[in-house]
Design an enzyme around this catalytic site. Structure first.
Site, PDB file in Angstrom:
ATOM      1  N   CYS A 207      -0.689   8.790  -2.442  1.00 57.60           N
ATOM      2  CA  CYS A 207      -0.507   7.418  -2.695  1.00 57.60           C
ATOM      3  C   CYS A 207      -0.283   7.146  -3.839  1.00 57.60           C
ATOM      4  O   CYS A 207      -1.436   7.677  -4.860  1.00 57.60           O
ATOM      5  CB  CYS A 207      -2.153   7.044  -2.419  1.00 57.60           C
ATOM      6  SG  CYS A 207      -2.909   5.412  -2.816  1.00 57.60           S
TER       7      CYS A 207
ATOM      8  N   HIS B  38      -4.660  11.927   9.777  1.00 57.80           N
ATOM      9  CA  HIS B  38      -3.218  11.792   8.639  1.00 57.80           C
ATOM     10  C   HIS B  38      -3.792  12.391   7.773  1.00 57.80           C
ATOM     11  O   HIS B  38      -4.381  12.531   6.306  1.00 57.80           O
ATOM     12  CB  HIS B  38      -3.308  10.601   8.107  1.00 57.80           C
ATOM     13  CG  HIS B  38      -2.390  10.085   7.217  1.00 57.80           C
ATOM     14  ND1 HIS B  38      -1.382   8.963   7.437  1.00 57.80           N
ATOM     15  CD2 HIS B  38      -2.766   9.811   5.169  1.00 57.80           C
ATOM     16  CE1 HIS B  38      -0.532   8.806   6.439  1.00 57.80           C
ATOM     17  NE2 HIS B  38      -1.483   9.286   4.962  1.00 57.80           N
TER      18      HIS B  38
HETATM   19  P1  HMG Z   1      -4.666  -8.747  -5.939  1.00 59.62           P
HETATM   20  O1  HMG Z   1      -4.233  -8.396  -7.222  1.00 59.62           O
HETATM   21  O2  HMG Z   1      -6.120  -8.369  -6.273  1.00 59.62           O
HETATM   22  O3  HMG Z   1      -3.964 -10.086  -4.826  1.00 59.62           O
HETATM   23  O4  HMG Z   1      -4.109  -7.063  -4.837  1.00 59.62           O
HETATM   24  P2  HMG Z   1      -4.508 -11.184  -5.012  1.00 59.62           P
HETATM   25  O5  HMG Z   1      -4.541 -11.270  -3.327  1.00 59.62           O
HETATM   26  O6  HMG Z   1      -5.274 -11.192  -5.460  1.00 59.62           O
HETATM   27  O7  HMG Z   1      -2.611 -11.944  -5.116  1.00 59.62           O
HETATM   28  C1  HMG Z   1      -2.354 -11.711  -6.151  1.00 59.62           C
HETATM   29  C2  HMG Z   1      -0.806 -12.026  -5.689  1.00 59.62           C
HETATM   30  O8  HMG Z   1      -0.138 -11.446  -4.994  1.00 59.62           O
HETATM   31  C3  HMG Z   1      -0.566 -13.258  -5.228  1.00 59.62           C
HETATM   32  O9  HMG Z   1       0.404 -13.666  -5.397  1.00 59.62           O
HETATM   33  C4  HMG Z   1      -0.107 -13.294  -3.712  1.00 59.62           C
HETATM   34  O10 HMG Z   1       0.063 -14.000  -3.158  1.00 59.62           O
HETATM   35  C5  HMG Z   1       0.417 -11.546  -3.877  1.00 59.62           C
HETATM   36  P3  HMG Z   1       0.553 -15.098  -6.655  1.00 59.62           P
HETATM   37  O11 HMG Z   1      -0.451 -16.498  -6.225  1.00 59.62           O
HETATM   38  O12 HMG Z   1      -0.440 -14.392  -7.749  1.00 59.62           O
HETATM   39  O13 HMG Z   1       1.819 -15.403  -7.057  1.00 59.62           O
HETATM   40  N1  HMG Z   1       0.123 -10.933  -2.983  1.00 59.62           N
HETATM   41  C6  HMG Z   1       1.774 -10.316  -2.189  1.00 59.62           C
HETATM   42  N2  HMG Z   1       2.430 -10.549  -1.979  1.00 59.62           N
HETATM   43  C7  HMG Z   1       3.504  -9.954  -0.746  1.00 59.62           C
HETATM   44  N3  HMG Z   1       3.239  -9.350  -0.024  1.00 59.62           N
HETATM   45  C8  HMG Z   1       1.708  -9.511   0.018  1.00 59.62           C
HETATM   46  C9  HMG Z   1       0.586  -9.601  -0.970  1.00 59.62           C
HETATM   47  N4  HMG Z   1      -0.281  -9.731  -1.194  1.00 59.62           N
HETATM   48  C10 HMG Z   1      -0.522 -10.648  -2.046  1.00 59.62           C
HETATM   49  N5  HMG Z   1       0.771  -8.349   0.991  1.00 59.62           N
HETATM   50  C11 HMG Z   1      -3.323  -6.231  -3.044  1.00 59.62           C
HETATM   51  C12 HMG Z   1      -4.282  -6.749  -3.491  1.00 59.62           C
HETATM   52  C13 HMG Z   1      -4.264  -5.858  -1.869  1.00 59.62           C
HETATM   53  C14 HMG Z   1      -2.464  -6.750  -2.065  1.00 59.62           C
HETATM   54  C15 HMG Z   1      -3.253  -5.023  -3.799  1.00 59.62           C
HETATM   55  O14 HMG Z   1      -4.189  -4.224  -4.394  1.00 59.62           O
HETATM   56  C16 HMG Z   1      -1.892  -4.211  -3.155  1.00 59.62           C
HETATM   57  O15 HMG Z   1      -1.076  -4.495  -2.189  1.00 59.62           O
HETATM   58  N6  HMG Z   1      -2.494  -3.016  -3.070  1.00 59.62           N
HETATM   59  C17 HMG Z   1      -1.975  -2.322  -1.861  1.00 59.62           C
HETATM   60  C18 HMG Z   1      -2.157  -0.652  -2.760  1.00 59.62           C
HETATM   61  C19 HMG Z   1      -0.805   0.277  -1.400  1.00 59.62           C
HETATM   62  O16 HMG Z   1       0.067  -0.397  -0.999  1.00 59.62           O
HETATM   63  N7  HMG Z   1      -1.629   0.940  -1.799  1.00 59.62           N
HETATM   64  C20 HMG Z   1      -0.086   2.748  -1.056  1.00 59.62           C
HETATM   65  C21 HMG Z   1      -1.156   2.114   1.075  1.00 59.62           C
HETATM   66  S1  HMG Z   1      -2.587   2.900   1.201  1.00 59.62           S
HETATM   67  C22 HMG Z   1      -2.374   4.540   1.324  1.00 59.62           C
HETATM   68  O17 HMG Z   1      -0.779   5.248   1.072  1.00 59.62           O
HETATM   69  C23 HMG Z   1      -3.137   5.333   2.096  1.00 59.62           C
HETATM   70  C24 HMG Z   1      -2.560   5.728   3.209  1.00 59.62           C
HETATM   71  O18 HMG Z   1      -1.437   7.012   3.480  1.00 59.62           O
HETATM   72  C25 HMG Z   1      -3.666   6.627   4.221  1.00 59.62           C
HETATM   73  C26 HMG Z   1      -4.383   8.094   3.423  1.00 59.62           C
HETATM   74  O19 HMG Z   1      -3.402   8.650   2.740  1.00 59.62           O
HETATM   75  O20 HMG Z   1      -5.568   7.921   3.415  1.00 59.62           O
HETATM   76  C27 HMG Z   1      -2.776   4.767   4.603  1.00 59.62           C
HETATM   77 MG    MG Z   2      -1.729   8.115   3.059  1.00 55.74          MG
END
Ligand code: HMG
Ligand code: MG
Length: 322
Positions: free
Chosen positions: A242, A209
């Site tokens: 990202c 990727h």
């Molecule tokens: P956090 O704040 O530590 O989450 O974030 P938490 O577990 O403490 O939960 C906080 C609140 O979020 C809770 O709600 C959960 O229910 C809710 P509350 O009780 O406060 O009302 N929650 C969710 N709601 C909906 N869907 C969910 C979810 N999870 C928790 N899935 C967390 C931790 C991982 C959730 C956050 O950091 C996050 O979502 N990060 C994602 C970042 C992301 O998507 N980045 C881009 C994708 S990665 C990328 O692009 C790289 C890639 O392309 C490869 C490359 O290029 O190398 C793949």
């Molecule tokens: Mg990517």
């Protein structure tokens, strides 16, 4: 050189997920759906359609439930989505996804910025999440980010990536995706990383990727090809990035991969002209120019052909009038 080229490679289009997650303005759900349909019509075998994340973290993909429901099963096209945790898995399951990607980073700082966890915490979360996903009959991709360089820590060595990959495989990941999140890798780094990984995982279970910040993505793809890798992610128009990796640019444009592979006599199943037209279409929808060199060249060719045709028509009209 190039003695053992494969007959065919497998392309995974990540534009609807990696591409659109980075758009500053919310792309309407109907546009996303049409984008996915048009991509599938080009012959792309696989599309990563969305990400089941909290809208607070990735507002651009707040419509994952609707997108997932429509495209979890999509004719001959395989589809997948990102899930960061159990909550994300619930959403993917409700949508009926048959493949999901879990993700973490090879560096502490990017892992913290991206998923708010230390590497140890992410591993312990994935040790539970991956077997849970598999128990539901869903295929799991273990995606590892910043495999060559981290926006906060600089160069990442193969020695840092290998233990993360080994853990994900031990937890049951079917497939590993190696992410050059900030697009800084070189062919030498690609070769070194694969030399380190191939003793523990077969090449057919690894995908690459690549982002293209330093324009080294195609060179890295060729280095990976030579090491036996046949699965490549790309994003039409070079969309992508990202939001938690400052300075990262888009993915390697899928059209540039297709052009290169076809020119090397390797099949992709993709109709290049149709794909370029999807690039033109999504660029119009987004309202800003996309960076892909292949797409820019195509748009230039089309403009020159239209100009020539207009000149010819004007010439004929003048001749008819005299
Ligand atoms: P956090 O704040 O530590 O989450 O974030 P938490 O577990 O403490 O939960 C906080 C609140 O979020 C809770 O709600 C959960 O229910 C809710 P509350 O009780 O406060 O009302 N929650 C969710 N709601 C909906 N869907 C969910 C979810 N999870 C928790 N899935 C967390 C931790 C991982 C959730 C956050 O950091 C996050 O979502 N990060 C994602 C970042 C992301 O998507 N980045 C881009 C994708 S990665 C990328 O692009 C790289 C890639 O392309 C490869 C490359 O290029 O190398 C793949
Ligand atoms: Mg990517």
């Amino acid at each position: 050189m190039f003695e053992h080229l494969p007959k065919r490679v497998y392309l995974r289009e990540v534009g609807p997920r990696d591409g659109l997650q980075n758009e500053p303005v919310f792309v309407p759900t109907e546009v996303k759906k049409e984008f996915i349909r048009r991509l599938a019509a080009t012959g792309l075998p696989h599309i990563e359609i969305t990400s089941f994340v909290h809208p607070k973290w990735i507002p651009a993909l707040a419509d994952s439930a609707e997108i997932g429901k429509e495209f979890a099963q999509f004719g001959k096209t395989h589809t997948s989505a990102l899930v960061p945790n159990m909550k994300g898995l619930e959403g993917a399951e409700q949508a009926g996804m048959k493949e999901v990607a879990v993700f973490m980073s090879a560096s502490e700082s990017h892992n913290k910025a991206n998923v708010n966890r230390s590497i140890k915490e992410s591993l312990s979360q994935l040790e539970e999440l991956i077997p849970t996903i598999k128990s539901k009959g869903v295929r799991v991709v273990g995606s590892v980010s910043v495999v060559f360089g981290c926006p906060f820590e600089g160069e990442i060595k193969a020695e840092q990536v290998a233990p993360v990959v080994k853990n994900l495989l031990d937890f049951g990941a079917d497939y590993i995706s190696l992410g050059d999140t900030i697009g800084v890798g070189t062919p030498t780094q690609t070769k070194r990383l694969l030399e380190r990984l191939l003793p523990i995982v077969e090449p057919k279970r690894i995908g690459i990727h690549l982002h293209d910040t330093q324009s080294t993505a195609l060179a890295n793809a060729v280095a990976a090809l030579e090491m036996g890798i046949t699965a490549f992610d790309g994003s039409v128009g070079g969309l992508g990035g990202c939001p938690y990796a400052p300075g990262a640019s888009g993915n390697v444009p899928t059209e540039n991969l297709v052009y290169m592979f076809h020119g090397m006599g390797i099949e992709t199943g993709v109709d290049l002209t149709k794909l370029l037209e999807v690039g033109v279409w999504i660029q119009d929808q987004l309202g800003h120019p996309l960076t892909s060199s292949g797409l820019r060249a195509y748009i230039g060719r089309k403009a020159r052909a239209a100009e020539k045709a207009a000149q010819k028509a004007a010439g004929m009209a003048t001749a008819a009038a005299t």
